[in-house]
Design a protein around this motif. Structure first.
Motif, PDB file in Angstrom:
ATOM      1  N   THR A  32       3.657 -11.003   0.771  1.00 39.64           N
ATOM      2  CA  THR A  32       4.568  -9.845   0.823  1.00 39.64           C
ATOM      3  C   THR A  32       5.601 -10.033   1.924  1.00 39.64           C
ATOM      4  N   CYS A  37     -14.631  -5.770  13.447  1.00 39.70           N
ATOM      5  CA  CYS A  37     -13.210  -6.134  13.531  1.00 39.70           C
ATOM      6  C   CYS A  37     -12.455  -4.970  14.152  1.00 39.70           C
ATOM      7  N   ILE A  38     -11.705  -5.241  15.181  1.00 41.23           N
ATOM      8  CA  ILE A  38     -10.926  -4.155  15.776  1.00 41.23           C
ATOM      9  C   ILE A  38      -9.452  -4.544  15.853  1.00 41.23           C
ATOM     10  N   LYS A  39      -8.603  -3.551  15.738  1.00 44.31           N
ATOM     11  CA  LYS A  39      -7.165  -3.816  15.838  1.00 44.31           C
ATOM     12  C   LYS A  39      -6.597  -3.094  17.049  1.00 44.31           C
ATOM     13  N   THR A  45      -1.569  -8.567   4.925  1.00 40.67           N
ATOM     14  CA  THR A  45      -3.011  -8.330   4.915  1.00 40.67           C
ATOM     15  C   THR A  45      -3.788  -9.489   4.276  1.00 40.67           C
ATOM     16  N   LEU A  46      -3.157 -10.212   3.355  1.00 39.23           N
ATOM     17  CA  LEU A  46      -3.847 -11.362   2.757  1.00 39.23           C
ATOM     18  C   LEU A  46      -4.120 -12.417   3.833  1.00 39.23           C
ATOM     19  N   LEU A  52      -9.410 -13.597   9.581  1.00 37.59           N
ATOM     20  CA  LEU A  52     -10.611 -12.894  10.054  1.00 37.59           C
ATOM     21  C   LEU A  52     -11.852 -13.432   9.336  1.00 37.59           C
ATOM     22  N   THR A  75     -10.744  -9.630  17.286  1.00 31.18           N
ATOM     23  CA  THR A  75      -9.431  -9.097  16.956  1.00 31.18           C
ATOM     24  C   THR A  75      -8.442 -10.234  16.833  1.00 31.18           C
ATOM     25  N   MET A  76      -7.527 -10.105  15.900  1.00 32.80           N
ATOM     26  CA  MET A  76      -6.419 -11.050  15.811  1.00 32.80           C
ATOM     27  C   MET A  76      -5.211 -10.328  16.367  1.00 32.80           C
ATOM     28  N   VAL A 117     -15.745  -2.641   9.779  1.00 35.63           N
ATOM     29  CA  VAL A 117     -14.322  -2.471  10.069  1.00 35.63           C
ATOM     30  C   VAL A 117     -14.030  -0.973  10.094  1.00 35.63           C
ATOM     31  N   ASN A 141      -7.691   0.792  17.670  1.00 38.15           N
ATOM     32  CA  ASN A 141      -7.464   1.682  16.529  1.00 38.15           C
ATOM     33  C   ASN A 141      -8.606   2.714  16.470  1.00 38.15           C
ATOM     34  N   ALA A 174       0.810  -1.210   0.000  1.00 37.70           N
ATOM     35  CA  ALA A 174       0.000   0.000   0.000  1.00 37.70           C
ATOM     36  C   ALA A 174       0.845   1.263   0.000  1.00 37.70           C
ATOM     37  N   ARG A 183       7.583   1.908   0.984  1.00 42.20           N
ATOM     38  CA  ARG A 183       6.562   2.648   1.731  1.00 42.20           C
ATOM     39  C   ARG A 183       7.065   2.983   3.124  1.00 42.20           C
ATOM     40  N   PRO A 184       6.518   4.040   3.717  1.00 42.34           N
ATOM     41  CA  PRO A 184       6.992   4.406   5.054  1.00 42.34           C
ATOM     42  C   PRO A 184       6.563   3.364   6.077  1.00 42.34           C
ATOM     43  N   THR A 232      -5.901   1.550   9.716  1.00 39.21           N
ATOM     44  CA  THR A 232      -5.320   1.602  11.048  1.00 39.21           C
ATOM     45  C   THR A 232      -4.330   2.763  11.130  1.00 39.21           C
ATOM     46  N   SER A 239      -1.779   1.311   8.379  1.00 38.57           N
ATOM     47  CA  SER A 239      -2.718   2.045   7.510  1.00 38.57           C
ATOM     48  C   SER A 239      -2.749   1.628   6.039  1.00 38.57           C
TER      49      SER A 239
HETATM   50  C1  LIG Z   1       5.002  -0.592   8.506  1.00 37.02           C
HETATM   51  C2  LIG Z   1       4.166  -1.722   8.006  1.00 37.02           C
HETATM   52  C3  LIG Z   1       3.795  -1.763   6.668  1.00 37.02           C
HETATM   53  C4  LIG Z   1       3.017  -2.808   6.172  1.00 37.02           C
HETATM   54  N1  LIG Z   1       2.697  -2.821   4.856  1.00 37.02           N
HETATM   55  C5  LIG Z   1       1.947  -3.832   4.363  1.00 37.02           C
HETATM   56  C6  LIG Z   1       1.596  -3.867   2.997  1.00 37.02           C
HETATM   57  O1  LIG Z   1       1.935  -2.957   2.214  1.00 37.02           O
HETATM   58  N2  LIG Z   1       0.889  -4.922   2.539  1.00 37.02           N
HETATM   59  C7  LIG Z   1       0.479  -5.927   3.370  1.00 37.02           C
HETATM   60  O2  LIG Z   1      -0.191  -6.865   2.902  1.00 37.02           O
HETATM   61  N3  LIG Z   1       0.764  -5.909   4.684  1.00 37.02           N
HETATM   62  C8  LIG Z   1       1.490  -4.893   5.201  1.00 37.02           C
HETATM   63  N4  LIG Z   1       1.800  -4.874   6.539  1.00 37.02           N
HETATM   64  C9  LIG Z   1       1.213  -5.914   7.417  1.00 37.02           C
HETATM   65  C10 LIG Z   1      -0.156  -5.452   7.948  1.00 37.02           C
HETATM   66  O3  LIG Z   1       0.019  -4.304   8.705  1.00 37.02           O
HETATM   67  C11 LIG Z   1      -0.831  -6.489   8.784  1.00 37.02           C
HETATM   68  O4  LIG Z   1      -1.267  -7.506   7.967  1.00 37.02           O
HETATM   69  C12 LIG Z   1      -1.975  -5.998   9.635  1.00 37.02           C
HETATM   70  O5  LIG Z   1      -2.397  -7.103  10.424  1.00 37.02           O
HETATM   71  C13 LIG Z   1      -3.227  -5.474   8.931  1.00 37.02           C
HETATM   72  O6  LIG Z   1      -3.009  -4.367   8.181  1.00 37.02           O
HETATM   73  P1  LIG Z   1      -3.428  -2.867   8.576  1.00 37.02           P
HETATM   74  O7  LIG Z   1      -3.050  -2.591   9.964  1.00 37.02           O
HETATM   75  O8  LIG Z   1      -2.834  -2.036   7.527  1.00 37.02           O
HETATM   76  O9  LIG Z   1      -5.009  -2.891   8.476  1.00 37.02           O
HETATM   77  P2  LIG Z   1      -6.016  -1.961   7.638  1.00 37.02           P
HETATM   78  O10 LIG Z   1      -6.367  -2.651   6.401  1.00 37.02           O
HETATM   79  O11 LIG Z   1      -5.544  -0.553   7.555  1.00 37.02           O
HETATM   80  O12 LIG Z   1      -7.232  -2.042   8.655  1.00 37.02           O
HETATM   81  C14 LIG Z   1      -8.574  -1.761   8.319  1.00 37.02           C
HETATM   82  C15 LIG Z   1      -9.470  -2.316   9.378  1.00 37.02           C
HETATM   83  O13 LIG Z   1      -9.387  -3.744   9.399  1.00 37.02           O
HETATM   84  C16 LIG Z   1      -9.556  -4.220  10.738  1.00 37.02           C
HETATM   85  N5  LIG Z   1      -8.353  -4.933  11.158  1.00 37.02           N
HETATM   86  C17 LIG Z   1      -7.086  -4.740  10.736  1.00 37.02           C
HETATM   87  N6  LIG Z   1      -6.255  -5.588  11.370  1.00 37.02           N
HETATM   88  C18 LIG Z   1      -7.010  -6.328  12.209  1.00 37.02           C
HETATM   89  C19 LIG Z   1      -6.744  -7.365  13.142  1.00 37.02           C
HETATM   90  N7  LIG Z   1      -5.497  -7.830  13.336  1.00 37.02           N
HETATM   91  N8  LIG Z   1      -7.785  -7.894  13.864  1.00 37.02           N
HETATM   92  C20 LIG Z   1      -9.038  -7.458  13.672  1.00 37.02           C
HETATM   93  N9  LIG Z   1      -9.352  -6.468  12.803  1.00 37.02           N
HETATM   94  C21 LIG Z   1      -8.357  -5.913  12.081  1.00 37.02           C
HETATM   95  C22 LIG Z   1      -9.807  -3.004  11.598  1.00 37.02           C
HETATM   96  O14 LIG Z   1     -11.206  -2.778  11.641  1.00 37.02           O
HETATM   97  C23 LIG Z   1      -9.120  -1.912  10.800  1.00 37.02           C
HETATM   98  O15 LIG Z   1      -9.624  -0.626  11.081  1.00 37.02           O
HETATM   99  C24 LIG Z   1       2.588  -3.846   7.041  1.00 37.02           C
HETATM  100  C25 LIG Z   1       2.951  -3.788   8.389  1.00 37.02           C
HETATM  101  C26 LIG Z   1       3.741  -2.762   8.879  1.00 37.02           C
HETATM  102  C27 LIG Z   1       4.117  -2.744  10.319  1.00 37.02           C
END
Ligand SMILES: Cc1cc2nc3c(=O)[nH]c(=O)nc-3n(C[C@H](O)[C@H](O)[C@H](O)COP(=O)(O)OP(=O)(O)OC[C@H]3O[C@@H](n4cnc5c(N)ncnc54)[C@H](O)[C@@H]3O)c2cc1C
Ligand SMILES: Cc1cc2nc3c(=O)[nH]c(=O)nc-3n(C[C@H](O)[C@H](O)[C@H](O)COP(=O)(O)OP(=O)(O)OC[C@H]3O[C@@H](n4cnc5c(N)ncnc54)[C@H](O)[C@@H]3O)c2cc1C
Lengths: 346, 265
Positions: free
Chosen positions: B223, B6-8, B94-95, B101, B60-61, B115, B35, A132, A150-151, B119, B123
């Motif tokens: 990834t 879903c909460i993080k 994220t996959l 989830l 939450t995971m 959701v 979050n 992302a 990405r940051p 985050t 984010s």
């Molecule tokens: C700096 C950094 C960069 C990253 N970049 C990537 C990337 O580019 N691509 C990638 O695939 N992964 C990436 N990851 C891994 C990713 O952060 C994790 O998979 C994380 O568990 C979910 O992504 P998010 O926090 O961005 O969720 P988002 O998609 O931003 O979250 C949206 C919503 O989903 C729900 N949600 C998210 N996580 C959870 C959870 N664990 N339990 C319950 N609900 C949840 C919440 O409602 C949240 O508001 C990155 C991690 C880090 C630390």
């Protein structure tokens, strides 16, 4: 090596070409997609492959030539009645279906509001990796894969992310970080009409839409920005900034703390969790200069800082800095501009 | 209506400090919070329950410490909470996160999933779309208002840069709540105390879910971080002064900006 049974087996070597998804905004190619064509050209020349542009919508065929002028070698068009209205899952499945058929190595999508909404669905449908909000791309010298940069949380540290063994590798990019490539009407390319496989309905229907005008130029398009932070002390501070912005023909924006305080709306937030701006001039007023804020002004040509704390980090990251209270400095700047304007008209 | 939220569990970004030398986060001593966007998701869900009945389940995971976040969700009025925690889920992108989830949610009775938009820590804003994709259900981002229309349909309003859009979605569906869309309610002590007396927070491991190890955690994540580096510094002139005469300095600066063709008057 065994893989998740939900993933189909693929041979990454069969995947070639760098695709850019071209979002259509009000009948023209959106800036974000053009920026992706620029990135795609660069990566394609390093990888010695072609640049694909993807157009989905109704009546979009007429834009194919434009896509070629901006850098596409092949344009894949899904021009159909059923794409008249954008729905995330519909567009996502269309793009995924094209990717299954034509097997690009990489898909780039600008992280506009729509881009961020539908691209993760594309990645999921293809059971592949998605990175992302990238701010740069590179071809890894050793493994030859495209990496998205990405940051991380802090914005000091950046992560170079690779999609291992799955294809296409999908990336969304931060809007406005990449320049729009030159339009070259002499360029030639191939136009491919396609019929992606999509379902008849996705259980979602647009029933009403109300456009509004914020009455201002969006900050990502502004040439001059006067940006305020927590140091303004109150919402009234923005009234002074607004006046200054008006006399110099600029727009106002702010830091996250100013947004969190409710002094200015989130669409005007600059920084890692806000927008990247490309203005010629950026005034940072009462903004300390946190890394996440600086992240959004990397592309600004000239940064002017106004802060009463001589040790504020913004002074290490500006072109010009005036140490002082903004309630004195800003009126003085307004006065100076008015004085010079008066002299000019004399 | 039965709703899953879903909460993080994320570090509180307002109290995070960054080591200026190494550029890394100083996480020690930093408290975690739900979050912020997810509080809006919870509020939307609880408001729907107040009006139309049904139940709200928070999931939450996360590592075991996230139980505190689920207690908060129960305190706001959720009926049930599930903590998904297992070493095999660690390192998920994220996959893999969305897969875990979605598999959990499909074991629950639900009409609607909420959701947060994204985050504050990583984010990506991927999870909403990906969960919807695994479950093949309609979804919508940037949601600020929701209403139940009856007949298995909901109405949702979303805010884009230059437009409001209203949609009808067929249930089950997924919505991603925009920041600032609601005023999340406070925790009620009487609700929260239920965590002590009842087994209201369930802990599910992969024994409960029985997912293939290849589909979750690090193994289920295409990834990977190839390397990290520092953000290169932007070269700036750094001409800084503390003027004795502010008006004179202001005039000098404006003239300078005009000379550099950055400003036209
Ligand atoms: C700096 C950094 C960069 C990253 N970049 C990537 C990337 O580019 N691509 C990638 O695939 N992964 C990436 N990851 C891994 C990713 O952060 C994790 O998979 C994380 O568990 C979910 O992504 P998010 O926090 O961005 O969720 P988002 O998609 O931003 O979250 C949206 C919503 O989903 C729900 N949600 C998210 N996580 C959870 C959870 N664990 N339990 C319950 N609900 C949840 C919440 O409602 C949240 O508001 C990155 C991690 C880090 C630390
Ligand atoms: C993951 C993450 C993402 C983030 N994303 C963003 C983002 O997108 N954008 C963003 O901006 N921040 C972001 N932040 C927050 C960032 O870390 C800072 O907290 C924020 O930028 C500080 O805002 P500020 O400079 O307005 O306030 P402060 O840091 O409080 O600075 C106020 C400044 O005003 C000066 N001042 C006070 N009074 C006066 C006066 N009368 N005249 C002149 N100067 C005065 C003070 O000397 C001080 O330097 C993020 C943080 C995290 C952890």
């Amino acid at each position: 090596m065994s893989i998740c049974s939900e993933w189909d087996k693929i041979d990454p070597r069969e995947y070639r070409g760098i695709w850019a998804y071209l979002e259509v905004e009000d009948g023209v190619l959106g800036e974000g997609g053009l920026q992706m064509l620029g990135v795609a050209r660069n990566l394609a020349s390093q990888k010695d492959t072609y640049v694909g542009g993807v157009l989905i919508g109704k009546g979009v065929s007429s834009l194919a030539r434009e896509a070629i002028y901006y850098g596409a070698d092949k344009v894949f068009i899904a021009d159909d009645e059923k794409f008249e209205e954008y729905y995330a899952a519909l567009y996502a499945e269309a793009l995924a279906s094209l990717a299954k058929e034509h097997k690009p190595e990489v898909i780039l999508v600008s992280g506009t509001m729509r881009g961020r909404e539908f691209t993760p669905y594309v990645a999921n449908t293809l059971r592949t990796g998605i990175t992302a909000d990238c701010t740069s791309f590179e071809v890894d010298p050793a493994v030859k894969d495209v990496l998205g940069v990405r940051p991380t949380f802090g914005a000091y540290l950046i992560a170079h992310i690779r999609t291992l063994n799955r294809r296409p590798a999908i990336f969304t990019a931060r809007p406005n970080v990449f320049p729009t490539p030159e339009r070259n009407p002499a360029r030639e390319g191939e136009i491919i009409h396609t019929q992606p496989k999509v379902a008849d309905g996705y259980g979602v229907k647009l029933v009403n839409k109300k456009r509004f005008s914020r009455g201002t130029v969006p900050i990502e398009k502004a040439k001059i920005l006067v940006s305020g932070g927590k140091g303004l002390g109150s919402r009234d501070g923005f009234t002074i900034l607004q006046e200054f912005a008006k006399v110099i023909g600029g727009e106002i924006s702010g830091s996250r703390k100013a947004v969190d305080a409710g002094w200015i709306t989130h669409d005007k937030q600059v920084g890692q969790t806000g927008k990247t701006v490309r203005s010629d001039l950026y005034f940072a007023v009462g903004i300390s200069g946190a890394v996440q804020h600086l992240y959004g002004i990397r592309e600004a040509r000239c940064v002017v800082a106004i802060n009463k704390d001589p040790d504020a980090p913004i002074f290490d990251n500006c072109d010009y800095g005036l140490i002082g209270d903004y309630t004195e400095v800003i009126p003085a700047l307004i006065k100076a501009v008015k004085k010079l304007q008066a002299r000019k008209t004399e | 209506m039965d709703i899953v939220v879903c909460i993080k569990w994320v570090p509180n970004t307002t109290s995070v400090n960054i080591d200026q030398k190494t550029g890394t986060l100083i996480r020690s001593g930093v408290p975690s919070v739900i979050n912020p966007h997810d509080l809006h998701a919870l509020e939307i869900a609880l408001t729907l329950k107040d009006r139309f009945g049904g139940s709200v389940t928070a999931i939450t995971m996360a590592p075991p410490s996230a139980k505190l976040g689920l207690e908060h969700a129960i305190g706001m009025g959720c009926d049930r909470a599930i903590l998904l925690t297992d070493m095999v889920y660690a390192g998920a992108d994220t996959l893999a996160t969305s897969y875990t989830l979605a598999k959990t949610i499909s074991k629950l009775k639900f009409d609607l999933i909420l959701v947060g938009q994204e985050t504050v820590d990583s984010s990506t804003a991927h999870i909403g779309a990906q969960v919807a994709s695994w479950l093949h259900i309609p979804y919508l981002y940037y949601v600020v208002d929701v209403n139940y229309l009856g007949d298995g349909k909901i109405w949702a309003k979303r805010l884009l840069e230059d437009a409001y859009e209203e949609y009808e979605l067929t249930l089950p569906a997924l919505l991603a709540a925009a920041m600032h869309s609601t005023h999340p309610r406070r925790v009620k002590l009487s609700y929260k105390l239920r965590c002590k007396s009842e087994q209201i927070i369930e802990v599910w491991s992969n024994k409960t879910l029985g997912l293939e190890a290849n589909c979750v955690g690090l193994k289920g994540s295409p990834t990977i971080v190839r390397k990290t580096s520092f953000v290169p510094e932007v070269p700036r002139k750094k001409i800084v002064c503390k003027p004795k005469d502010v008006e004179q300095a202001a005039e000098w600066l404006i003239k300078r900006l005009i000379e550099e063709r950055l400003l036209k008057i």
